[in-house]
Design a protein around this motif. Structure first.
Motif, PDB file in Angstrom:
ATOM      1  N   MET A 102     -21.732 108.698  49.447  1.00 42.96           N
ATOM      2  CA  MET A 102     -21.118 107.617  48.666  1.00 42.96           C
ATOM      3  C   MET A 102     -20.711 108.126  47.293  1.00 42.96           C
ATOM      4  O   MET A 102     -21.153 109.191  46.855  1.00 42.96           O
ATOM      5  N   GLU A 103     -19.855 107.335  46.650  1.00 45.13           N
ATOM      6  CA  GLU A 103     -19.362 107.699  45.313  1.00 45.13           C
ATOM      7  C   GLU A 103     -19.392 106.474  44.436  1.00 45.13           C
ATOM      8  O   GLU A 103     -19.233 105.352  44.924  1.00 45.13           O
ATOM      9  N   LYS A 104     -19.532 106.743  43.128  1.00 46.04           N
ATOM     10  CA  LYS A 104     -19.448 105.626  42.179  1.00 46.04           C
ATOM     11  C   LYS A 104     -18.064 105.631  41.549  1.00 46.04           C
ATOM     12  O   LYS A 104     -17.650 106.614  40.936  1.00 46.04           O
ATOM     13  N   LYS A 105     -17.347 104.550  41.751  1.00 50.39           N
ATOM     14  CA  LYS A 105     -16.089 104.359  41.010  1.00 50.39           C
ATOM     15  C   LYS A 105     -16.399 103.208  40.036  1.00 50.39           C
ATOM     16  O   LYS A 105     -17.356 103.300  39.301  1.00 50.39           O
ATOM     17  N   ASP A 106     -15.626 102.108  40.065  1.00 48.86           N
ATOM     18  CA  ASP A 106     -16.045 100.931  39.294  1.00 48.86           C
ATOM     19  C   ASP A 106     -17.285 100.330  39.948  1.00 48.86           C
ATOM     20  O   ASP A 106     -18.064  99.623  39.328  1.00 48.86           O
ATOM     21  N   PHE A 107     -17.397 100.559  41.248  1.00 48.48           N
ATOM     22  CA  PHE A 107     -18.561 100.140  42.039  1.00 48.48           C
ATOM     23  C   PHE A 107     -18.796 101.240  43.068  1.00 48.48           C
ATOM     24  O   PHE A 107     -18.008 102.188  43.165  1.00 48.48           O
ATOM     25  N   VAL A 191     -24.606 102.312  59.215  1.00 46.68           N
ATOM     26  CA  VAL A 191     -25.911 102.305  58.531  1.00 46.68           C
ATOM     27  C   VAL A 191     -25.777 102.976  57.160  1.00 46.68           C
ATOM     28  O   VAL A 191     -26.287 102.479  56.154  1.00 46.68           O
ATOM     29  N   GLU A 192     -25.052 104.083  57.134  1.00 47.99           N
ATOM     30  CA  GLU A 192     -24.907 104.825  55.871  1.00 47.99           C
ATOM     31  C   GLU A 192     -24.105 104.037  54.835  1.00 47.99           C
ATOM     32  O   GLU A 192     -24.254 104.275  53.637  1.00 47.99           O
ATOM     33  N   SER A 193     -23.256 103.126  55.306  1.00 46.09           N
ATOM     34  CA  SER A 193     -22.427 102.371  54.344  1.00 46.09           C
ATOM     35  C   SER A 193     -23.180 101.167  53.761  1.00 46.09           C
ATOM     36  O   SER A 193     -22.684 100.511  52.847  1.00 46.09           O
ATOM     37  N   LEU A 194     -24.387 100.893  54.271  1.00 47.26           N
ATOM     38  CA  LEU A 194     -25.143  99.750  53.738  1.00 47.26           C
ATOM     39  C   LEU A 194     -25.653 100.010  52.319  1.00 47.26           C
ATOM     40  O   LEU A 194     -25.679  99.112  51.485  1.00 47.26           O
ATOM     41  N   THR A 195     -26.058 101.244  52.059  1.00 44.75           N
ATOM     42  CA  THR A 195     -26.671 101.514  50.752  1.00 44.75           C
ATOM     43  C   THR A 195     -25.716 101.290  49.578  1.00 44.75           C
ATOM     44  O   THR A 195     -26.100 100.633  48.603  1.00 44.75           O
ATOM     45  N   PHE A 198     -25.709  97.695  49.038  1.00 47.06           N
ATOM     46  CA  PHE A 198     -26.948  97.175  48.433  1.00 47.06           C
ATOM     47  C   PHE A 198     -26.999  97.477  46.937  1.00 47.06           C
ATOM     48  O   PHE A 198     -27.492  96.679  46.152  1.00 47.06           O
ATOM     49  N   ILE A 199     -26.523  98.659  46.562  1.00 47.93           N
ATOM     50  CA  ILE A 199     -26.555  99.009  45.131  1.00 47.93           C
ATOM     51  C   ILE A 199     -25.606  98.093  44.355  1.00 47.93           C
ATOM     52  O   ILE A 199     -25.924  97.632  43.259  1.00 47.93           O
ATOM     53  N   ASN A 200     -24.450  97.783  44.967  1.00 51.49           N
ATOM     54  CA  ASN A 200     -23.523  96.844  44.309  1.00 51.49           C
ATOM     55  C   ASN A 200     -24.155  95.460  44.188  1.00 51.49           C
ATOM     56  O   ASN A 200     -24.079  94.817  43.134  1.00 51.49           O
ATOM     57  N   VAL A 201     -24.802  95.015  45.260  1.00 50.66           N
ATOM     58  CA  VAL A 201     -25.462  93.696  45.237  1.00 50.66           C
ATOM     59  C   VAL A 201     -26.540  93.677  44.155  1.00 50.66           C
ATOM     60  O   VAL A 201     -26.655  92.712  43.382  1.00 50.66           O
ATOM     61  N   MET A 207     -30.660  92.619  40.505  1.00 53.61           N
ATOM     62  CA  MET A 207     -31.813  92.821  41.388  1.00 53.61           C
ATOM     63  C   MET A 207     -32.169  94.309  41.366  1.00 53.61           C
ATOM     64  O   MET A 207     -31.406  95.123  40.847  1.00 53.61           O
ATOM     65  N   ARG A 208     -33.325  94.645  41.964  1.00 50.14           N
ATOM     66  CA  ARG A 208     -33.711  96.058  42.050  1.00 50.14           C
ATOM     67  C   ARG A 208     -34.083  96.403  43.480  1.00 50.14           C
ATOM     68  O   ARG A 208     -34.674  95.597  44.189  1.00 50.14           O
ATOM     69  N   ASP A 209     -33.714  97.596  43.890  1.00 48.50           N
ATOM     70  CA  ASP A 209     -34.180  98.152  45.168  1.00 48.50           C
ATOM     71  C   ASP A 209     -33.965  97.184  46.336  1.00 48.50           C
ATOM     72  O   ASP A 209     -34.894  96.874  47.098  1.00 48.50           O
ATOM     73  N   VAL A 210     -32.735  96.706  46.447  1.00 45.66           N
ATOM     74  CA  VAL A 210     -32.374  95.745  47.508  1.00 45.66           C
ATOM     75  C   VAL A 210     -32.566  96.390  48.885  1.00 45.66           C
ATOM     76  O   VAL A 210     -32.223  97.559  49.087  1.00 45.66           O
ATOM     77  N   GLY A 211     -33.154  95.623  49.803  1.00 45.07           N
ATOM     78  CA  GLY A 211     -33.346  96.114  51.170  1.00 45.07           C
ATOM     79  C   GLY A 211     -32.911  95.045  52.164  1.00 45.07           C
ATOM     80  O   GLY A 211     -32.332  94.026  51.775  1.00 45.07           O
ATOM     81  N   ILE A 212     -33.178  95.276  53.464  1.00 42.81           N
ATOM     82  CA  ILE A 212     -32.761  94.291  54.470  1.00 42.81           C
ATOM     83  C   ILE A 212     -33.908  93.892  55.394  1.00 42.81           C
ATOM     84  O   ILE A 212     -34.836  94.656  55.621  1.00 42.81           O
TER      85      ILE A 212
END
Ligand SMILES: NC(=O)c1ccc[n+]([C@@H]2O[C@H](COP(=O)([O-])OP(=O)(O)OC[C@H]3O[C@@H](n4cnc5c(N)ncnc54)[C@H](OP(=O)(O)O)[C@@H]3O)[C@@H](O)[C@H]2O)c1
Length: 215
Positions: A102-107, A191-195, A198-201, A207-212
């Protein structure tokens, strides 16, 4: 069972060692064996303070691969290919990828490789390995904070049913994690695209350390 952690000195590797070394023999790897030794000693000391026994040895990444039957690749996606190109002996072993490209852009956004996912890249680079995707969505802080249970769902993907079953057993035996069969390795891109999601959410909802959890 011996679990090797390549890149075991990092955020997720150190946290995994804390949780897994009271149940399994953890062989924690690094590019520098001395660094791995320091992390393993810290892990043992931390668990001892809590009255828990811990089996954790710090070695080179190659020694971790050689010693273990299950190997977790706890390295950033950017260094995944170069790390694997310097290691050998994965044939027939279970190789677990928690890697999220993953990469950080604006999000945060997922940036899968041409193979489709980090796990599929691992399968291409290590043709004899039994590749499993797991632990992608558990934040390092959750692994590290031994005062809190990790009460989340863990999707697990693999094309090898026996390897998947072994890893689901490790998941279900660790804190309050619950493993879910998410299908073949082709599903790993999802699965890899969930993280990054979650970081955006977490960021937009303070929030911190969002999980499912699956219900
Ligand atoms: N952090 C999280 O919350 C989290 C959650 C879920 C999944 N993940 C995934 O887990 C993996 C590890 O994440 P992390 O946050 O633990 O990473 P990290 O702390 O940034 O790095 C992990 C380890 O990788 C090794 N490393 C660093 N640079 C390297 C390089 N240039 N070449 C080779 N090895 C290098 C280092 O080990 P040595 O210096 O000891 O060799 C380092 O301790 C990533 O793929 C990430 O997507 C992370």
């Amino acid at each position: 069972m011996k679990i090797g952690i390549v890149g075991g000195t990092g955020d997720i590797g150190e946290g995994m060692a804390r949780r897994l070394s009271s149940r399994y023999d953890v062989v924690l790897g690094s590019r520098e064996a001395e660094k791995a030794h320091t992390t393993s000693e810290c892990t043992i000391g931390l668990l001892k303070q809590r009255g828990l026994k811990s089996s954790c040895t710090g070695v080179s990444n190659q020694e971790a691969v050689d010693a273990a039957g299950v190997i977790i690749l706890a390295v950033p996606f950017l260094h995944l290919e170069s790390t694997l190109s310097g290691l050998s002996g994965f044939e027939g072993k279970i190789v677990v990828s928690p890697v999220n490209p993953m990469e950080k852009k604006d999000f945060f956004i997922p940036v899968p490789p041409p193979e489709g996912s980090a796990a599929l890249l691992v399968k291409k680079l290590l043709p004899g390995a039994r590749v499993v995707t797991a632990f992608n969505t558990i934040a390092a802080n959750r692994w590290k904070d031994l005062d809190a249970e990790i009460d989340v769902a863990v999707p697990v993907c693999s094309d090898d049913p026996d390897a998947k079953s072994v890893v689901m057993g490790i998941v279900n035996g660790t804190s309050k994690m619950k493993a879910y069969d998410a299908g073949p390795l082709a599903v790993s891109s999802m699965v890899e695209s969930l993280t990054p999601l979650f970081i955006n959410v977490a960021r937009y909802n303070k929030m911190r350390d969002v999980g499912i959890k699956f219900v």
